[in-house]
Design a protein around this motif. Structure first.
Motif, PDB file in Angstrom:
ATOM      1  N   VAL A 155      12.583  -1.294  50.846  1.00  0.00           N
ATOM      2  CA  VAL A 155      13.701  -1.400  49.908  1.00  0.00           C
ATOM      3  C   VAL A 155      14.845  -2.068  50.665  1.00  0.00           C
ATOM      4  O   VAL A 155      15.191  -1.639  51.771  1.00  0.00           O
ATOM      5  N   ILE A 156      15.384  -3.122  50.081  1.00  0.00           N
ATOM      6  CA  ILE A 156      16.552  -3.794  50.652  1.00  0.00           C
ATOM      7  C   ILE A 156      17.711  -3.559  49.681  1.00  0.00           C
ATOM      8  O   ILE A 156      17.738  -4.115  48.579  1.00  0.00           O
ATOM      9  N   SER A 157      18.626  -2.712  50.097  1.00  0.00           N
ATOM     10  CA  SER A 157      19.735  -2.318  49.239  1.00  0.00           C
ATOM     11  C   SER A 157      21.015  -2.993  49.723  1.00  0.00           C
ATOM     12  O   SER A 157      21.458  -2.766  50.856  1.00  0.00           O
ATOM     13  N   CYS A 158      21.576  -3.834  48.863  1.00  0.00           N
ATOM     14  CA  CYS A 158      22.762  -4.611  49.219  1.00  0.00           C
ATOM     15  C   CYS A 158      23.917  -4.202  48.304  1.00  0.00           C
ATOM     16  O   CYS A 158      23.710  -3.627  47.239  1.00  0.00           O
ATOM     17  N   LEU A 179      27.924  -9.321  53.813  1.00  0.00           N
ATOM     18  CA  LEU A 179      26.535  -9.400  54.281  1.00  0.00           C
ATOM     19  C   LEU A 179      25.510  -9.353  53.144  1.00  0.00           C
ATOM     20  O   LEU A 179      24.307  -9.364  53.401  1.00  0.00           O
ATOM     21  N   ARG A 180      25.990  -9.302  51.918  1.00  0.00           N
ATOM     22  CA  ARG A 180      25.074  -9.122  50.781  1.00  0.00           C
ATOM     23  C   ARG A 180      23.945 -10.145  50.769  1.00  0.00           C
ATOM     24  O   ARG A 180      22.768  -9.783  50.615  1.00  0.00           O
ATOM     25  N   ASP A 181      24.272 -11.412  50.912  1.00  0.00           N
ATOM     26  CA  ASP A 181      23.274 -12.451  50.655  1.00  0.00           C
ATOM     27  C   ASP A 181      22.220 -12.557  51.744  1.00  0.00           C
ATOM     28  O   ASP A 181      21.105 -13.051  51.482  1.00  0.00           O
ATOM     29  N   GLU A 182      22.515 -12.107  52.965  1.00  0.00           N
ATOM     30  CA  GLU A 182      21.451 -12.118  53.969  1.00  0.00           C
ATOM     31  C   GLU A 182      20.414 -11.044  53.657  1.00  0.00           C
ATOM     32  O   GLU A 182      19.220 -11.236  53.888  1.00  0.00           O
ATOM     33  N   GLY A 183      20.868  -9.931  53.084  1.00  0.00           N
ATOM     34  CA  GLY A 183      19.914  -8.906  52.649  1.00  0.00           C
ATOM     35  C   GLY A 183      19.063  -9.385  51.490  1.00  0.00           C
ATOM     36  O   GLY A 183      17.847  -9.162  51.457  1.00  0.00           O
ATOM     37  N   VAL A 184      19.703 -10.050  50.534  1.00  0.00           N
ATOM     38  CA  VAL A 184      18.968 -10.594  49.388  1.00  0.00           C
ATOM     39  C   VAL A 184      17.920 -11.597  49.869  1.00  0.00           C
ATOM     40  O   VAL A 184      16.766 -11.595  49.406  1.00  0.00           O
ATOM     41  N   ALA A 185      18.298 -12.453  50.797  1.00  0.00           N
ATOM     42  CA  ALA A 185      17.353 -13.452  51.324  1.00  0.00           C
ATOM     43  C   ALA A 185      16.174 -12.772  52.008  1.00  0.00           C
ATOM     44  O   ALA A 185      15.021 -13.235  51.893  1.00  0.00           O
ATOM     45  N   TYR A 186      16.435 -11.683  52.715  1.00  0.00           N
ATOM     46  CA  TYR A 186      15.341 -10.983  53.406  1.00  0.00           C
ATOM     47  C   TYR A 186      14.362 -10.382  52.402  1.00  0.00           C
ATOM     48  O   TYR A 186      13.142 -10.439  52.588  1.00  0.00           O
ATOM     49  N   HIS A 187      14.921  -9.799  51.347  1.00  0.00           N
ATOM     50  CA  HIS A 187      14.059  -9.266  50.276  1.00  0.00           C
ATOM     51  C   HIS A 187      13.134 -10.356  49.738  1.00  0.00           C
ATOM     52  O   HIS A 187      11.921 -10.140  49.558  1.00  0.00           O
ATOM     53  N   PRO A 225       5.391  -5.574  49.517  1.00  0.00           N
ATOM     54  CA  PRO A 225       6.086  -4.919  48.401  1.00  0.00           C
ATOM     55  C   PRO A 225       7.535  -4.637  48.790  1.00  0.00           C
ATOM     56  O   PRO A 225       7.787  -3.972  49.795  1.00  0.00           O
ATOM     57  N   SER A 226       8.463  -5.148  48.011  1.00  0.00           N
ATOM     58  CA  SER A 226       9.878  -4.945  48.331  1.00  0.00           C
ATOM     59  C   SER A 226      10.670  -4.781  47.048  1.00  0.00           C
ATOM     60  O   SER A 226      10.477  -5.523  46.084  1.00  0.00           O
ATOM     61  N   ILE A 227      11.539  -3.790  47.057  1.00  0.00           N
ATOM     62  CA  ILE A 227      12.483  -3.592  45.956  1.00  0.00           C
ATOM     63  C   ILE A 227      13.837  -4.077  46.441  1.00  0.00           C
ATOM     64  O   ILE A 227      14.325  -3.635  47.488  1.00  0.00           O
ATOM     65  N   GLY A 228      14.439  -4.987  45.692  1.00  0.00           N
ATOM     66  CA  GLY A 228      15.755  -5.499  46.035  1.00  0.00           C
ATOM     67  C   GLY A 228      16.797  -4.910  45.109  1.00  0.00           C
ATOM     68  O   GLY A 228      16.602  -4.869  43.894  1.00  0.00           O
ATOM     69  N   LYS A 229      17.900  -4.441  45.675  1.00  0.00           N
ATOM     70  CA  LYS A 229      18.961  -3.838  44.877  1.00  0.00           C
ATOM     71  C   LYS A 229      20.303  -4.448  45.261  1.00  0.00           C
ATOM     72  O   LYS A 229      20.540  -4.720  46.436  1.00  0.00           O
ATOM     73  N   VAL A 230      21.164  -4.621  44.261  1.00  0.00           N
ATOM     74  CA  VAL A 230      22.568  -4.931  44.545  1.00  0.00           C
ATOM     75  C   VAL A 230      23.409  -3.887  43.815  1.00  0.00           C
ATOM     76  O   VAL A 230      23.386  -3.806  42.585  1.00  0.00           O
ATOM     77  N   ASN A 231      24.085  -3.067  44.584  1.00  0.00           N
ATOM     78  CA  ASN A 231      24.919  -2.001  44.021  1.00  0.00           C
ATOM     79  C   ASN A 231      26.279  -2.569  43.640  1.00  0.00           C
ATOM     80  O   ASN A 231      27.050  -3.011  44.492  1.00  0.00           O
ATOM     81  N   LEU A 232      26.566  -2.537  42.333  1.00  0.00           N
ATOM     82  CA  LEU A 232      27.781  -3.175  41.830  1.00  0.00           C
ATOM     83  C   LEU A 232      29.031  -2.422  42.281  1.00  0.00           C
ATOM     84  O   LEU A 232      29.058  -1.195  42.327  1.00  0.00           O
TER      85      LEU A 232
END
Lengths: 324, 49
Positions: free
Chosen positions: A258-261, A267-275, A284-291
């Motif tokens: 799980v990649i939670s950004c 640093l948000r977008d480097e986590g998104v890119a890793y996901h 298997p990866s779950i990507g999250k962006v906490n608003l």
């Protein structure tokens, strides 16, 4: 400006990475003091957590040094339970597992129904430094392998690694290292929060580095911390130092992630890119962006946003349980 | 309700308005923004004093 000095733009770093190692280490000392002070303030007046015990186990690293493992477990809960191996943040160069923020986080995870082990690894700088890469990662790996070897004694079923910010870097690096060394089966899953993984922030190469710059974290801080962790950028392309640079071969076959950004994190977008890289490699990866949250906001504001904090606890524990 | 977009797109955060801060960005959870201003600490972690 608010009393934390952070409602307005955070101050720019007063140095450049080429000022010399001693000056950089002194800078990290000062930043560490500031962060620990902030976290102690945010941890004040939190309600006590009942029904959790904790102990400090000490193991020996390959260099003969001690590695502390903070073991937290719920009282009166039938086991065995999932084990959450927690790696603290601090850009791999500062802060400590024993700090107020992370002690609370482990207590909360344990109270929810897990055995939680926080590793006190050597930092690149600060009070537990200076030990550049790969010292901290080696300590995290040694502690993780000890936990895997003592799973029955700990009352655990399987291990999920979690870490935030610099701890997210190490949490992501651990399975890459484990795969190379042939012990990846020790890790059932990885939950990374706001991982700090790019390694080169001299240019604003990702939108969030501009979009959210100086929203608490200042982009100009990152190259300084990176130089302390990896002097001379000698490991700039090494995936276990900066997981952003992991290849498909590095990632292929790794356990679920799980990649939670956070939306307002530089640093948000480097986590998104890793996901996305994990998915491209078939992991298997779950990507999250906490608003609405700043960097690691879900861990910092337990008093102001108890529902957000509780959701973070549920999500990490739910992921761990799902892999049992 | 219409699906027509009549307002121009403004990039989020400081991409669209460099003057925004964590205290003024409308996306910020207001509880978090208030916390930054009321914790009673003078600590600024990004630069030594």
């Amino acid at each position: 400006m608010g009393k934390l000095g952070l409602l307005d733009h955070a101050d720019g770093a007063p140095l450049t990475p080429d000022v010399g190692r001693e000056t950089l280490l002194q800078f990290v000392d000062a930043v560490e003091e500031g962060f620990e002070g902030l976290f102690a303030t945010l941890a004040e007046d939190l309600p006590p957590i009942h029904g959790v015990t904790s102990e400090l186990r000490t193991i020996t690293g390959d260099g003969g040094h001690e590695i502390g493992l903070h073991v937290h477990r719920p009282e009166g809960v039938e086991g065995p339970l999932p084990v959450i191996y927690q790696v603290h943040g601090g850009g791999m160069v500062m802060l400590a597992a024993k700090g107020a923020l992370y002690t609370r986080w482990r207590d909360e995870l344990a109270a929810a129904g897990a055995v939680v082990v926080g590793v006190e690894y050597r930092n690149g700088g600060g009070a537990l430094g200076p030990h550049p890469f790969p010292a901290g990662l080696e300590d995290c790996a040694t502690g993780l392998r000890w936990v895997a070897d003592h799973l029955g004694e700990l009352g655990g079923t399987h291990i999920v690694v979690t870490g935030d910010s610099g701890g997210g870097n190490l949490a992501l690096a651990l399975p890459i290292k484990a795969k190379r060394e042939g012990w990846a089966e020790a890790i059932a899953g990885v939950y990374a929060q706001c991982p700090y993984i790019l390694g080169d922030w001299t240019e604003a190469s990702l939108p969030s580095l501009v979009e959210n710059d100086r929203y608490w974290l200042n982009r100009s801080l990152f190259p300084l911390l990176a130089e302390v962790y990896d002097p001379g950028a000698g490991n700039a392309a090494e995936a276990t130092c900066w997981p952003y640079h992991a290849t498909a071969e590095d990632l292929r076959g790794l356990p679920p992630h799980v990649i939670s950004c956070n939306e307002l994190d530089p640093l948000r977008d480097e986590g998104v890119a890793y996901h996305r890289a994990l998915l491209a490699a078939g992991v298997p990866s779950i990507g999250k962006v906490n608003l609405g949250l700043c960097h690691v906001g879900e861990l910092m504001f337990r008093s102001a946003m108890p529902d957000v904090y509780a959701e973070a606890v549920r999500d990490v524990l739910g992921f761990a349980r799902s892999l049992g | 309700m219409t699906t027509d977009v009549s307002t121009p797109h403004i990039p989020p955060g400081r991409l669209g308005d460099p003057g925004l801060t964590i205290g003024t960005d409308p996306r910020a959870d207001p509880r978090m923004a208030r916390s930054w201003g009321s914790s009673g600490s003078s600590t600024t972690p990004t630069a030594p004093r």
